[in-house]
Design a protein around this motif. Sequence first.
Motif, PDB file in Angstrom:
ATOM      1  N   THR A 103      62.436  39.497  40.169  1.00  0.00           N
ATOM      2  CA  THR A 103      61.057  39.015  40.222  1.00  0.00           C
ATOM      3  C   THR A 103      60.269  39.523  41.422  1.00  0.00           C
ATOM      4  N   GLN A 104      60.936  40.236  42.326  1.00  0.00           N
ATOM      5  CA  GLN A 104      60.337  40.717  43.572  1.00  0.00           C
ATOM      6  C   GLN A 104      59.690  39.558  44.344  1.00  0.00           C
ATOM      7  N   HIS A 105      60.562  38.741  44.897  1.00  0.00           N
ATOM      8  CA  HIS A 105      60.152  37.610  45.738  1.00  0.00           C
ATOM      9  C   HIS A 105      59.386  36.548  44.957  1.00  0.00           C
ATOM     10  N   TRP A 106      59.881  36.313  43.715  1.00  0.00           N
ATOM     11  CA  TRP A 106      59.337  35.265  42.867  1.00  0.00           C
ATOM     12  C   TRP A 106      57.849  35.504  42.648  1.00  0.00           C
ATOM     13  N   ALA A 107      56.998  34.476  42.836  1.00  0.00           N
ATOM     14  CA  ALA A 107      55.562  34.652  42.581  1.00  0.00           C
ATOM     15  C   ALA A 107      54.783  34.817  43.875  1.00  0.00           C
ATOM     16  N   GLN A 108      55.451  35.258  44.936  1.00  0.00           N
ATOM     17  CA  GLN A 108      54.789  35.380  46.231  1.00  0.00           C
ATOM     18  C   GLN A 108      53.617  36.356  46.164  1.00  0.00           C
ATOM     19  N   GLY A 109      52.453  35.893  46.605  1.00  0.00           N
ATOM     20  CA  GLY A 109      51.270  36.740  46.635  1.00  0.00           C
ATOM     21  C   GLY A 109      50.656  36.994  45.272  1.00  0.00           C
ATOM     22  N   ARG A 110      51.153  36.318  44.252  1.00  0.00           N
ATOM     23  CA  ARG A 110      50.633  36.509  42.900  1.00  0.00           C
ATOM     24  C   ARG A 110      50.341  35.150  42.274  1.00  0.00           C
ATOM     25  N   ASP A 111      49.634  35.170  41.185  1.00  0.00           N
ATOM     26  CA  ASP A 111      49.254  33.941  40.492  1.00  0.00           C
ATOM     27  C   ASP A 111      50.492  33.350  39.805  1.00  0.00           C
ATOM     28  N   PRO A 112      50.953  32.163  40.219  1.00  0.00           N
ATOM     29  CA  PRO A 112      52.129  31.578  39.567  1.00  0.00           C
ATOM     30  C   PRO A 112      51.951  31.373  38.072  1.00  0.00           C
ATOM     31  N   ASP A 113      50.721  31.102  37.633  1.00  0.00           N
ATOM     32  CA  ASP A 113      50.496  30.904  36.206  1.00  0.00           C
ATOM     33  C   ASP A 113      50.784  32.197  35.433  1.00  0.00           C
ATOM     34  N   ARG A 114      50.376  33.340  35.981  1.00  0.00           N
ATOM     35  CA  ARG A 114      50.678  34.628  35.339  1.00  0.00           C
ATOM     36  C   ARG A 114      52.179  34.879  35.322  1.00  0.00           C
ATOM     37  N   PHE A 115      52.823  34.494  36.409  1.00  0.00           N
ATOM     38  CA  PHE A 115      54.276  34.688  36.522  1.00  0.00           C
ATOM     39  C   PHE A 115      54.998  33.956  35.394  1.00  0.00           C
ATOM     40  N   TYR A 116      54.682  32.689  35.217  1.00  0.00           N
ATOM     41  CA  TYR A 116      55.347  31.911  34.175  1.00  0.00           C
ATOM     42  C   TYR A 116      54.878  32.313  32.774  1.00  0.00           C
ATOM     43  N   GLN A 130      66.344  37.169  39.514  1.00  0.00           N
ATOM     44  CA  GLN A 130      66.756  37.464  40.871  1.00  0.00           C
ATOM     45  C   GLN A 130      65.580  37.357  41.845  1.00  0.00           C
ATOM     46  N   GLU A 131      65.914  37.333  43.131  1.00  0.00           N
ATOM     47  CA  GLU A 131      64.965  37.206  44.244  1.00  0.00           C
ATOM     48  C   GLU A 131      64.169  35.910  44.154  1.00  0.00           C
ATOM     49  N   TYR A 132      64.915  34.805  44.057  1.00  0.00           N
ATOM     50  CA  TYR A 132      64.315  33.468  44.132  1.00  0.00           C
ATOM     51  C   TYR A 132      64.149  33.141  45.619  1.00  0.00           C
ATOM     52  N   LEU A 133      63.140  33.770  46.222  1.00  0.00           N
ATOM     53  CA  LEU A 133      62.888  33.659  47.660  1.00  0.00           C
ATOM     54  C   LEU A 133      61.519  34.245  47.949  1.00  0.00           C
ATOM     55  N   ASN A 134      61.064  34.035  49.168  1.00  0.00           N
ATOM     56  CA  ASN A 134      59.844  34.668  49.657  1.00  0.00           C
ATOM     57  C   ASN A 134      60.194  35.472  50.905  1.00  0.00           C
ATOM     58  N   GLY A 135      59.373  36.451  51.203  1.00  0.00           N
ATOM     59  CA  GLY A 135      59.635  37.273  52.376  1.00  0.00           C
ATOM     60  C   GLY A 135      58.948  38.599  52.258  1.00  0.00           C
ATOM     61  N   TYR A 136      59.442  39.572  53.018  1.00  0.00           N
ATOM     62  CA  TYR A 136      58.874  40.907  52.946  1.00  0.00           C
ATOM     63  C   TYR A 136      59.955  41.923  53.270  1.00  0.00           C
ATOM     64  N   GLU A 137      59.770  43.134  52.781  1.00  0.00           N
ATOM     65  CA  GLU A 137      60.793  44.165  52.878  1.00  0.00           C
ATOM     66  C   GLU A 137      61.154  44.441  54.331  1.00  0.00           C
ATOM     67  N   GLY A 138      62.446  44.368  54.631  1.00  0.00           N
ATOM     68  CA  GLY A 138      62.923  44.685  55.968  1.00  0.00           C
ATOM     69  C   GLY A 138      62.725  43.571  56.973  1.00  0.00           C
ATOM     70  N   LEU A 316      53.685  42.304  38.069  1.00  0.00           N
ATOM     71  CA  LEU A 316      54.262  41.155  38.762  1.00  0.00           C
ATOM     72  C   LEU A 316      55.470  41.529  39.613  1.00  0.00           C
ATOM     73  N   SER A 317      56.083  42.682  39.341  1.00  0.00           N
ATOM     74  CA  SER A 317      57.268  43.115  40.066  1.00  0.00           C
ATOM     75  C   SER A 317      57.361  44.622  39.986  1.00  0.00           C
TER      76      SER A 317
END
Length: 335
Positions: A103-116, A130-138, A316-317
């Motif tokens: 999912t590339q960091h779940w719905a971070q920085g994106r509309d959760p409604d679009r995600f679902y 996968q990637e049930y988390l938030n963060g940034y590369e590195g 989204l990812s």
Amino acid sequence: MSPAALVTLCALLWAVFLGAHLALNGRWWPWLAVSLLPPPLFAAVPLALLVASAVAGSGPGAVLAAGCLLAGRSQSGVNYRALRRGSTRTDDGSGIRVVSWNTQHWAQGRDPDRFYAFLHTLPADVYLLQEYLNGYEGGEVWDIDDEERLRREFPGHHLAVDNNSVTLSRLPLAAPPVPVGACSLRVDLRTPGGVLSTYNVHIPVQLTVMNPLGAAFFRDMRRRHLARRREYDALVADLLTNPHPFLVSGDFNTSAAIGDIRRMPRTARDAIGANRALLPASWHARWRLRLWRIDWVFTSAAVRAVRYAFRDPGGLSDHLAQDVTITIPHEELNH
């Protein structure tokens, strides 16, 4: 030097490189940087050498090029089974549909409604996310808690969360979820005929983007190589002791040209034969030109993939979603 001699020399150099690649790939950590070459090169280069040999009249060059094409076929990412008519089994609608997606960091920085909403466009029996988390590369990552919305969006599904992975299933859990290594999650599901083990996999990425000439680059590459090997070793050890039929899917961060994929046991069969694309690609989803496959589905011999496709997540990812339908004869399942 004549054109024929030049083509022969080029074919010989490629053969030497390919031999080193096959010998060192996945075994010597500095070769990890070389293995990041685009997999299609392992088909394109020998094919080009074959054409050049024919034009230049180089018999030795043609023999070397043909040998390299055969020896490197597993590195190219080409789905040769797609060339065979009827290579995909017919899905009669009785299978189990599995959607696996980084999912590339779940719905971070994106509309959760679009995600679902995207997940709902793929009505699966089992979701491996996968990637049930938030963060940034590195950088630093943060655990998240989206369970309330998951249960609201998918009523009637059973939920398992661990190792930054989410497994959602219409089928009930046959046992408590089992973390595998630090990055994978095993969930045993009770199907009408018995138990099916699912593995939700996310192997760490190989490299951090930094100056490739500095010592820090090589220290980081070796550290990541060891981390990847630990994750593969943990996954393989669990698979080898698992008595149940299984499906393994997720983001392996491993192309066909990266030798780490050879760590998978012989009992795990690549499901790509159920995909009709000659050059299947799961990454990069946001680019018009998709590159190659780094997301995989493996099954045990008792599990048959009857349909396998990659779905565009609409920005989204950076990973396409894997959409696979499997069937399992009841007599093959363990009760």
